[in-house]
Design an enzyme around this catalytic site. Structure first.
Site, PDB file in Angstrom:
ATOM      1  N   HIS A 186       0.845  -1.197   0.000  1.00 47.03           N
ATOM      2  CA  HIS A 186       0.000   0.000   0.000  1.00 47.03           C
ATOM      3  C   HIS A 186       0.883   1.252   0.000  1.00 47.03           C
ATOM      4  CE1 HIS A 186      -3.703  -2.236   0.730  1.00 47.03           C
ATOM      5  NE2 HIS A 186      -4.375  -1.094   0.667  1.00 47.03           N
ATOM      6  N   HIS A 227       0.503  -2.792   9.334  1.00 45.93           N
ATOM      7  CA  HIS A 227       1.944  -2.674   9.117  1.00 45.93           C
ATOM      8  C   HIS A 227       2.620  -1.981  10.288  1.00 45.93           C
ATOM      9  CE1 HIS A 227       2.262  -4.140   5.004  1.00 45.93           C
ATOM     10  NE2 HIS A 227       1.166  -3.476   4.713  1.00 45.93           N
TER      11      HIS A 227
END
EC number: 3.1.3.-
Length: 430
Positions: free
Chosen positions: A197, A244
Protein backbone atom coordinates in the site's frame (compact mmCIF):
# COMPACT_ATOMS: atom_id res chain seq x y z
CA UNK A 1 28.27 0.88 19.02
CA UNK A 2 28.91 0.75 15.26
CA UNK A 3 26.67 2.39 12.66
CA UNK A 4 25.37 -1.00 11.57
CA UNK A 5 24.38 -1.92 15.12
CA UNK A 6 22.64 1.42 15.58
CA UNK A 7 20.66 0.95 12.37
CA UNK A 8 19.72 -2.60 13.41
CA UNK A 9 18.54 -1.32 16.80
CA UNK A 10 16.53 1.45 15.13
CA UNK A 11 14.94 -1.02 12.72
CA UNK A 12 14.05 -3.32 15.62
CA UNK A 13 12.34 -0.48 17.47
CA UNK A 14 10.45 0.65 14.38
CA UNK A 15 9.15 -2.90 13.96
CA UNK A 16 7.73 -3.15 17.48
CA UNK A 17 3.94 -3.71 17.51
CA UNK A 18 3.67 -1.57 20.65
CA UNK A 19 4.46 1.50 18.53
CA UNK A 20 1.61 0.64 16.17
CA UNK A 21 -0.74 0.18 19.12
CA UNK A 22 0.39 3.52 20.58
CA UNK A 23 -0.38 5.27 17.29
CA UNK A 24 -3.82 3.64 17.22
CA UNK A 25 -4.58 4.79 20.76
CA UNK A 26 -3.36 8.28 19.88
CA UNK A 27 -5.86 8.30 17.00
CA UNK A 28 -8.73 7.13 19.22
CA UNK A 29 -8.87 3.39 18.49
CA UNK A 30 -9.31 1.06 21.46
CA UNK A 31 -10.74 -2.36 22.29
CA UNK A 32 -13.92 -2.06 24.42
CA UNK A 33 -13.42 -3.43 27.92
CA UNK A 34 -16.50 -5.62 27.54
CA UNK A 35 -15.44 -7.18 24.24
CA UNK A 36 -14.10 -10.72 23.89
CA UNK A 37 -10.88 -9.32 22.41
CA UNK A 38 -10.16 -7.43 25.61
CA UNK A 39 -10.63 -10.61 27.64
CA UNK A 40 -8.24 -12.46 25.36
CA UNK A 41 -5.37 -10.04 25.88
CA UNK A 42 -4.14 -12.11 28.79
CA UNK A 43 -4.12 -15.35 26.80
CA UNK A 44 -0.88 -17.17 26.17
CA UNK A 45 0.96 -15.82 23.13
CA UNK A 46 2.91 -17.92 20.68
CA UNK A 47 6.52 -16.86 20.26
CA UNK A 48 7.82 -17.05 16.70
CA UNK A 49 11.32 -17.56 15.43
CA UNK A 50 14.11 -15.40 16.82
CA UNK A 51 13.79 -11.84 15.63
CA UNK A 52 10.07 -12.11 14.92
CA UNK A 53 7.45 -10.28 17.00
CA UNK A 54 5.23 -12.20 19.40
CA UNK A 55 1.90 -13.26 17.95
CA UNK A 56 -1.14 -15.44 18.60
CA UNK A 57 -2.95 -17.92 16.45
CA UNK A 58 -2.48 -18.39 12.73
CA UNK A 59 0.47 -16.82 11.00
CA UNK A 60 0.08 -14.51 8.05
CA UNK A 61 0.86 -16.32 4.87
CA UNK A 62 0.10 -19.80 6.23
CA UNK A 63 -1.93 -22.18 4.13
CA UNK A 64 -4.96 -22.02 6.37
CA UNK A 65 -4.77 -18.25 6.68
CA UNK A 66 -7.90 -16.25 6.02
CA UNK A 67 -8.28 -14.46 2.76
CA UNK A 68 -8.81 -10.76 2.72
CA UNK A 69 -11.73 -8.49 3.41
CA UNK A 70 -11.22 -4.79 2.80
CA UNK A 71 -11.64 -1.95 5.22
CA UNK A 72 -13.79 0.49 3.34
CA UNK A 73 -15.30 -0.43 0.03
CA UNK A 74 -13.53 -3.36 -1.55
CA UNK A 75 -15.51 -5.59 -3.85
CA UNK A 76 -15.24 -9.41 -3.83
CA UNK A 77 -18.49 -10.09 -2.02
CA UNK A 78 -17.90 -8.39 1.31
CA UNK A 79 -20.90 -7.57 3.49
CA UNK A 80 -21.65 -4.30 5.25
CA UNK A 81 -23.58 -3.83 8.45
CA UNK A 82 -23.72 -2.05 11.79
CA UNK A 83 -22.39 -3.45 15.01
CA UNK A 84 -24.14 -3.20 18.32
CA UNK A 85 -24.08 0.19 20.06
CA UNK A 86 -23.20 2.17 16.92
CA UNK A 87 -22.78 5.54 18.62
CA UNK A 88 -20.11 8.09 17.73
CA UNK A 89 -17.69 6.60 20.25
CA UNK A 90 -19.40 3.28 20.88
CA UNK A 91 -18.06 -0.13 19.89
CA UNK A 92 -18.22 -0.92 16.19
CA UNK A 93 -17.06 -3.79 14.06
CA UNK A 94 -13.72 -3.10 12.43
CA UNK A 95 -14.19 -2.42 8.74
CA UNK A 96 -17.92 -1.76 9.16
CA UNK A 97 -18.51 -5.40 10.05
CA UNK A 98 -17.01 -6.64 6.79
CA UNK A 99 -16.97 -10.36 6.15
CA UNK A 100 -14.19 -12.13 4.32
CA UNK A 101 -15.53 -13.47 1.04
CA UNK A 102 -13.46 -16.67 1.24
CA UNK A 103 -13.53 -17.55 4.95
CA UNK A 104 -16.29 -15.47 6.53
CA UNK A 105 -13.82 -13.85 8.94
CA UNK A 106 -14.89 -10.47 10.34
CA UNK A 107 -13.02 -7.64 12.00
CA UNK A 108 -13.00 -7.45 15.79
CA UNK A 109 -15.22 -5.14 17.81
CA UNK A 110 -13.43 -1.84 18.48
CA UNK A 111 -14.13 1.54 20.03
CA UNK A 112 -13.47 4.50 17.71
CA UNK A 113 -13.53 7.86 19.48
CA UNK A 114 -12.28 9.96 16.55
CA UNK A 115 -14.55 9.32 13.57
CA UNK A 116 -13.02 12.00 11.27
CA UNK A 117 -9.64 10.27 11.53
CA UNK A 118 -11.28 6.87 11.06
CA UNK A 119 -12.93 7.89 7.79
CA UNK A 120 -9.83 9.78 6.63
CA UNK A 121 -7.64 6.70 7.08
CA UNK A 122 -10.32 4.50 5.50
CA UNK A 123 -10.00 6.78 2.47
CA UNK A 124 -6.22 6.45 2.65
CA UNK A 125 -6.30 2.67 2.70
CA UNK A 126 -8.80 2.61 -0.19
CA UNK A 127 -6.21 4.41 -2.32
CA UNK A 128 -4.38 1.08 -2.47
CA UNK A 129 -7.34 -1.25 -3.05
CA UNK A 130 -9.00 -2.77 -6.11
CA UNK A 131 -12.01 -0.45 -6.03
CA UNK A 132 -9.73 2.57 -6.41
CA UNK A 133 -7.60 1.04 -9.17
CA UNK A 134 -10.58 -0.08 -11.23
CA UNK A 135 -11.91 3.50 -11.20
CA UNK A 136 -8.67 5.49 -11.26
CA UNK A 137 -6.86 3.99 -14.26
CA UNK A 138 -9.93 3.91 -16.56
CA UNK A 139 -10.74 7.52 -15.63
CA UNK A 140 -7.27 8.58 -16.74
CA UNK A 141 -7.43 6.57 -19.96
CA UNK A 142 -10.99 7.52 -20.96
CA UNK A 143 -11.29 11.10 -19.73
CA UNK A 144 -7.90 12.68 -19.09
CA UNK A 145 -4.85 11.43 -20.97
CA UNK A 146 -4.35 7.86 -22.31
CA UNK A 147 -0.63 8.58 -22.70
CA UNK A 148 -0.27 9.20 -18.97
CA UNK A 149 -2.74 6.47 -18.02
CA UNK A 150 -0.84 3.71 -19.85
CA UNK A 151 2.47 4.71 -18.31
CA UNK A 152 0.95 4.90 -14.84
CA UNK A 153 -0.19 1.30 -15.25
CA UNK A 154 3.30 0.19 -16.33
CA UNK A 155 4.84 1.77 -13.22
CA UNK A 156 2.08 0.39 -10.97
CA UNK A 157 2.58 -3.16 -12.27
CA UNK A 158 6.36 -2.99 -11.78
CA UNK A 159 6.12 -1.58 -8.27
CA UNK A 160 3.35 -3.90 -7.08
CA UNK A 161 4.87 -7.04 -8.58
CA UNK A 162 8.27 -6.41 -7.01
CA UNK A 163 6.62 -5.52 -3.71
CA UNK A 164 4.44 -8.65 -3.59
CA UNK A 165 7.35 -10.93 -4.50
CA UNK A 166 9.57 -9.28 -1.89
CA UNK A 167 6.90 -9.95 0.75
CA UNK A 168 6.89 -13.65 -0.08
CA UNK A 169 10.69 -13.80 0.04
CA UNK A 170 11.18 -11.93 3.34
CA UNK A 171 8.09 -13.49 4.99
CA UNK A 172 7.76 -11.16 7.97
CA UNK A 173 4.43 -11.52 9.78
CA UNK A 174 1.92 -8.76 10.39
CA UNK A 175 2.18 -6.80 13.67
CA UNK A 176 1.17 -8.99 16.61
CA UNK A 177 -2.41 -8.72 17.84
CA UNK A 178 -2.61 -7.96 20.73
CA UNK A 179 -1.37 -5.32 21.35
CA UNK A 180 -2.25 -4.15 17.82
CA UNK A 181 -5.95 -3.83 16.95
CA UNK A 182 -6.71 -5.23 13.49
CA UNK A 183 -9.14 -2.79 11.87
CA UNK A 184 -8.85 -4.73 8.63
CA UNK A 185 -8.86 -8.44 7.86
CA UNK A 186 -8.76 -8.21 4.08
CA UNK A 187 -4.96 -8.48 3.88
CA UNK A 188 -4.35 -10.23 7.19
CA UNK A 189 -3.23 -13.50 5.58
CA UNK A 190 -0.39 -11.81 3.68
CA UNK A 191 3.10 -10.99 4.85
CA UNK A 192 4.05 -7.55 6.04
CA UNK A 193 7.42 -6.36 4.70
CA UNK A 194 7.34 -4.13 2.68
CA UNK A 195 3.97 -2.36 2.68
CA UNK A 196 2.68 -2.56 -0.90
CA UNK A 197 0.00 0.00 0.00
CA UNK A 198 2.82 2.40 0.89
CA UNK A 199 4.57 1.47 -2.35
CA UNK A 200 1.59 2.17 -4.59
CA UNK A 201 0.68 5.23 -2.51
CA UNK A 202 4.16 6.59 -3.19
CA UNK A 203 4.62 5.47 -6.80
CA UNK A 204 1.31 6.74 -8.20
CA UNK A 205 1.51 10.42 -7.12
CA UNK A 206 5.22 10.68 -7.99
CA UNK A 207 4.65 9.07 -11.39
CA UNK A 208 1.62 11.30 -12.03
CA UNK A 209 3.73 14.36 -11.37
CA UNK A 210 6.67 13.19 -13.48
CA UNK A 211 4.40 12.23 -16.40
CA UNK A 212 2.18 15.31 -16.40
CA UNK A 213 4.49 18.18 -15.46
CA UNK A 214 5.67 19.71 -18.73
CA UNK A 215 3.00 17.85 -20.70
CA UNK A 216 0.16 19.77 -19.05
CA UNK A 217 0.18 23.38 -17.91
CA UNK A 218 -0.21 23.65 -14.14
CA UNK A 219 1.78 25.20 -11.28
CA UNK A 220 4.67 23.17 -9.91
CA UNK A 221 3.40 23.66 -6.36
CA UNK A 222 0.35 21.46 -7.10
CA UNK A 223 2.56 18.44 -7.65
CA UNK A 224 4.75 19.24 -4.67
CA UNK A 225 1.65 19.33 -2.46
CA UNK A 226 0.01 16.24 -3.96
CA UNK A 227 2.93 13.86 -3.48
CA UNK A 228 3.48 14.19 0.30
CA UNK A 229 -0.26 14.44 1.06
CA UNK A 230 -1.18 11.32 -0.92
CA UNK A 231 1.80 9.27 0.20
CA UNK A 232 1.59 10.17 3.89
CA UNK A 233 -2.17 9.51 3.98
CA UNK A 234 -1.75 6.00 2.57
CA UNK A 235 1.30 5.19 4.71
CA UNK A 236 -0.25 6.37 7.98
CA UNK A 237 -3.50 4.56 7.17
CA UNK A 238 -1.69 1.21 7.13
CA UNK A 239 -0.32 1.82 10.63
CA UNK A 240 -3.74 3.02 11.80
CA UNK A 241 -5.40 -0.13 10.44
CA UNK A 242 -2.89 -2.30 12.30
CA UNK A 243 -1.65 -3.90 9.09
CA UNK A 244 1.94 -2.67 9.12
CA UNK A 245 4.72 -1.62 11.45
CA UNK A 246 6.44 1.73 11.01
CA UNK A 247 9.42 -0.13 9.52
CA UNK A 248 7.23 -1.81 6.86
CA UNK A 249 5.91 1.55 5.71
CA UNK A 250 9.31 3.26 5.62
CA UNK A 251 10.80 0.31 3.73
CA UNK A 252 7.94 0.41 1.21
CA UNK A 253 8.49 4.13 0.62
CA UNK A 254 12.26 3.79 0.12
CA UNK A 255 11.88 0.65 -2.01
CA UNK A 256 9.53 2.53 -4.33
CA UNK A 257 11.98 5.41 -4.74
CA UNK A 258 14.68 2.89 -5.71
CA UNK A 259 12.39 1.17 -8.23
CA UNK A 260 11.42 4.50 -9.81
CA UNK A 261 15.07 5.57 -10.11
CA UNK A 262 15.90 2.34 -11.95
CA UNK A 263 12.81 1.78 -14.09
CA UNK A 264 11.24 5.19 -14.76
CA UNK A 265 13.70 5.99 -17.60
CA UNK A 266 12.49 2.80 -19.35
CA UNK A 267 8.76 3.60 -19.22
CA UNK A 268 8.63 5.41 -22.58
CA UNK A 269 10.52 2.57 -24.24
CA UNK A 270 8.17 -0.05 -22.77
CA UNK A 271 5.02 1.85 -23.78
CA UNK A 272 6.27 2.43 -27.33
CA UNK A 273 7.16 -1.26 -27.61
CA UNK A 274 3.71 -2.29 -26.38
CA UNK A 275 2.00 -0.12 -28.98
CA UNK A 276 4.15 -0.45 -32.06
CA UNK A 277 6.03 -3.77 -32.12
CA UNK A 278 4.28 -6.33 -34.31
CA UNK A 279 4.63 -9.28 -31.94
CA UNK A 280 4.28 -7.29 -28.72
CA UNK A 281 1.04 -9.03 -27.56
CA UNK A 282 2.67 -12.48 -27.65
CA UNK A 283 5.68 -11.27 -25.69
CA UNK A 284 3.53 -9.32 -23.21
CA UNK A 285 1.22 -12.26 -22.48
CA UNK A 286 4.08 -14.76 -22.21
CA UNK A 287 6.28 -12.56 -20.02
CA UNK A 288 3.50 -11.65 -17.59
CA UNK A 289 2.42 -15.29 -17.36
CA UNK A 290 5.97 -16.45 -16.59
CA UNK A 291 6.26 -13.77 -13.89
CA UNK A 292 2.95 -14.97 -12.42
CA UNK A 293 4.06 -18.60 -12.32
CA UNK A 294 7.32 -17.56 -10.66
CA UNK A 295 5.50 -15.58 -7.97
CA UNK A 296 3.27 -18.60 -7.21
CA UNK A 297 6.35 -20.71 -6.44
CA UNK A 298 7.70 -18.33 -3.78
CA UNK A 299 5.44 -19.49 -0.96
CA UNK A 300 2.48 -21.65 -0.01
CA UNK A 301 -1.03 -20.35 -0.64
CA UNK A 302 -1.93 -16.86 0.47
CA UNK A 303 -4.17 -14.19 -0.97
CA UNK A 304 -1.15 -12.20 -2.18
CA UNK A 305 -0.61 -14.77 -4.93
CA UNK A 306 -4.01 -14.04 -6.42
CA UNK A 307 -3.34 -10.31 -6.14
CA UNK A 308 -0.08 -10.72 -8.04
CA UNK A 309 -1.81 -12.63 -10.84
CA UNK A 310 -4.52 -9.96 -10.92
CA UNK A 311 -1.94 -7.17 -11.23
CA UNK A 312 -0.03 -8.98 -13.97
CA UNK A 313 -3.22 -9.83 -15.85
CA UNK A 314 -4.42 -6.24 -15.71
CA UNK A 315 -1.07 -4.96 -16.93
CA UNK A 316 -0.93 -7.46 -19.78
CA UNK A 317 -4.51 -6.74 -20.83
CA UNK A 318 -4.02 -2.97 -20.81
CA UNK A 319 -0.79 -3.30 -22.82
CA UNK A 320 -2.39 -5.62 -25.40
CA UNK A 321 -5.44 -3.37 -25.62
CA UNK A 322 -3.24 -0.33 -26.27
CA UNK A 323 -1.51 -2.27 -29.07
CA UNK A 324 -4.84 -3.13 -30.69
CA UNK A 325 -6.11 0.44 -30.31
CA UNK A 326 -2.93 1.85 -31.87
CA UNK A 327 -3.05 -0.64 -34.75
CA UNK A 328 -6.68 0.25 -35.57
CA UNK A 329 -6.13 4.00 -35.19
CA UNK A 330 -8.17 4.45 -32.00
CA UNK A 331 -5.27 6.09 -30.14
CA UNK A 332 -5.68 9.79 -30.85
CA UNK A 333 -2.91 11.65 -29.05
CA UNK A 334 -1.74 15.26 -29.52
CA UNK A 335 1.40 15.87 -31.56
CA UNK A 336 4.55 17.13 -29.85
CA UNK A 337 4.20 20.68 -31.17
CA UNK A 338 0.93 21.03 -29.21
CA UNK A 339 2.65 20.48 -25.87
CA UNK A 340 2.28 21.59 -23.15
CA UNK A 341 -1.47 21.04 -23.15
CA UNK A 342 -3.76 23.60 -21.56
CA UNK A 343 -6.32 22.32 -19.07
CA UNK A 344 -9.72 22.93 -20.75
CA UNK A 345 -12.43 24.86 -18.90
CA UNK A 346 -14.99 22.67 -17.18
CA UNK A 347 -18.25 23.03 -19.12
CA UNK A 348 -21.54 21.21 -18.77
CA UNK A 349 -20.91 19.35 -22.03
CA UNK A 350 -17.40 18.28 -21.02
CA UNK A 351 -18.56 17.18 -17.57
CA UNK A 352 -21.56 15.31 -18.99
CA UNK A 353 -19.44 13.40 -21.51
CA UNK A 354 -16.93 12.49 -18.81
CA UNK A 355 -19.66 11.12 -16.54
CA UNK A 356 -21.28 9.25 -19.44
CA UNK A 357 -17.96 7.67 -20.41
CA UNK A 358 -17.10 6.56 -16.89
CA UNK A 359 -20.59 5.15 -16.18
CA UNK A 360 -20.98 3.36 -19.50
CA UNK A 361 -17.37 2.21 -19.49
CA UNK A 362 -17.52 0.80 -15.97
CA UNK A 363 -20.74 -1.06 -16.74
CA UNK A 364 -19.02 -2.73 -19.68
CA UNK A 365 -15.88 -3.50 -17.66
CA UNK A 366 -17.83 -5.00 -14.75
CA UNK A 367 -19.92 -7.03 -17.18
CA UNK A 368 -16.76 -8.45 -18.76
CA UNK A 369 -15.30 -9.20 -15.33
CA UNK A 370 -18.39 -11.06 -14.14
CA UNK A 371 -18.69 -13.08 -17.34
CA UNK A 372 -15.02 -14.07 -17.29
CA UNK A 373 -15.19 -15.00 -13.62
CA UNK A 374 -18.13 -17.33 -14.23
CA UNK A 375 -16.31 -18.96 -17.14
CA UNK A 376 -12.71 -19.26 -15.94
CA UNK A 377 -13.14 -20.83 -12.48
CA UNK A 378 -15.25 -23.85 -13.60
CA UNK A 379 -13.12 -24.25 -16.73
CA UNK A 380 -9.84 -24.17 -14.78
CA UNK A 381 -11.25 -26.69 -12.28
CA UNK A 382 -12.33 -28.99 -15.09
CA UNK A 383 -9.00 -28.82 -16.93
CA UNK A 384 -7.07 -29.40 -13.69
CA UNK A 385 -9.41 -32.15 -12.40
CA UNK A 386 -10.03 -30.15 -9.22
CA UNK A 387 -13.51 -30.31 -7.62
CA UNK A 388 -15.24 -26.94 -7.99
CA UNK A 389 -18.14 -27.48 -5.59
CA UNK A 390 -16.09 -25.60 -2.96
CA UNK A 391 -14.81 -22.46 -4.68
CA UNK A 392 -12.78 -21.39 -1.63
CA UNK A 393 -10.76 -24.58 -1.64
CA UNK A 394 -10.46 -24.71 -5.41
CA UNK A 395 -8.98 -21.22 -5.56
CA UNK A 396 -6.17 -22.27 -3.22
CA UNK A 397 -4.72 -24.29 -6.11
CA UNK A 398 -2.38 -22.46 -8.48
CA UNK A 399 -4.00 -24.28 -11.42
CA UNK A 400 -7.27 -22.47 -10.64
CA UNK A 401 -6.30 -19.15 -9.05
CA UNK A 402 -3.62 -18.16 -11.58
CA UNK A 403 -5.69 -18.63 -14.77
CA UNK A 404 -8.82 -17.21 -13.10
CA UNK A 405 -7.14 -13.99 -12.00
CA UNK A 406 -4.84 -13.66 -14.99
CA UNK A 407 -7.45 -14.26 -17.71
CA UNK A 408 -10.29 -12.41 -15.99
CA UNK A 409 -8.31 -9.27 -15.25
CA UNK A 410 -6.45 -9.55 -18.53
CA UNK A 411 -9.82 -9.16 -20.25
CA UNK A 412 -10.69 -6.31 -17.89
CA UNK A 413 -7.49 -4.51 -18.89
CA UNK A 414 -8.08 -5.22 -22.59
CA UNK A 415 -11.58 -3.79 -22.25
CA UNK A 416 -10.26 -0.61 -20.63
CA UNK A 417 -7.84 0.25 -23.45
CA UNK A 418 -9.59 -1.26 -26.48
CA UNK A 419 -13.18 -2.52 -26.18
CA UNK A 420 -14.56 0.46 -24.27
CA UNK A 421 -12.76 3.12 -26.39
CA UNK A 422 -14.04 1.30 -29.49
CA UNK A 423 -17.60 1.56 -28.16
CA UNK A 424 -17.04 5.24 -27.35
CA UNK A 425 -15.81 5.85 -30.89
CA UNK A 426 -18.76 3.95 -32.36
CA UNK A 427 -21.40 5.97 -30.46
CA UNK A 428 -19.55 9.28 -30.81
CA UNK A 429 -18.47 10.13 -27.25
CA UNK A 430 -14.72 9.49 -27.56
Amino acid sequence: MSLGQRLALLASRLQEPQRVASFQRLCGVEVPLSSPAADEDAETEVRGAPGEPRRRGRQPGAEDSPAKADCCGAPNGVRNGLAAEPGPTGPRRAGSQRRNSLTGEEGELVKVSNLPLYYLFCLGTELGNELFYILFFPFWIWNLDPFVGRRLVIIWVLVMYLGQCTKDIIRWPRPASPPVIKLEVFYNSEYSMPSTHAMSGTAIPIAMFLLTYGRWQYPLIYGLILIPCWSSLVCLSRIYMGMHSILDVIAGFLYTILILIIFYPLVDLIDNFNQTYKYAPLIIIGLHLILGIFSFTLDTWSTSRGDTAEILGSGAGIACGSHAAYTLGLSLEPSLHMLPLAIPPLTVTLFGKAILRIVLGMLLVLFVRDIMKKITIPLACKLSSIPCHDIRQARQHMEVELPYRYITYGMVGFSITFLVPYVFSFIGIS
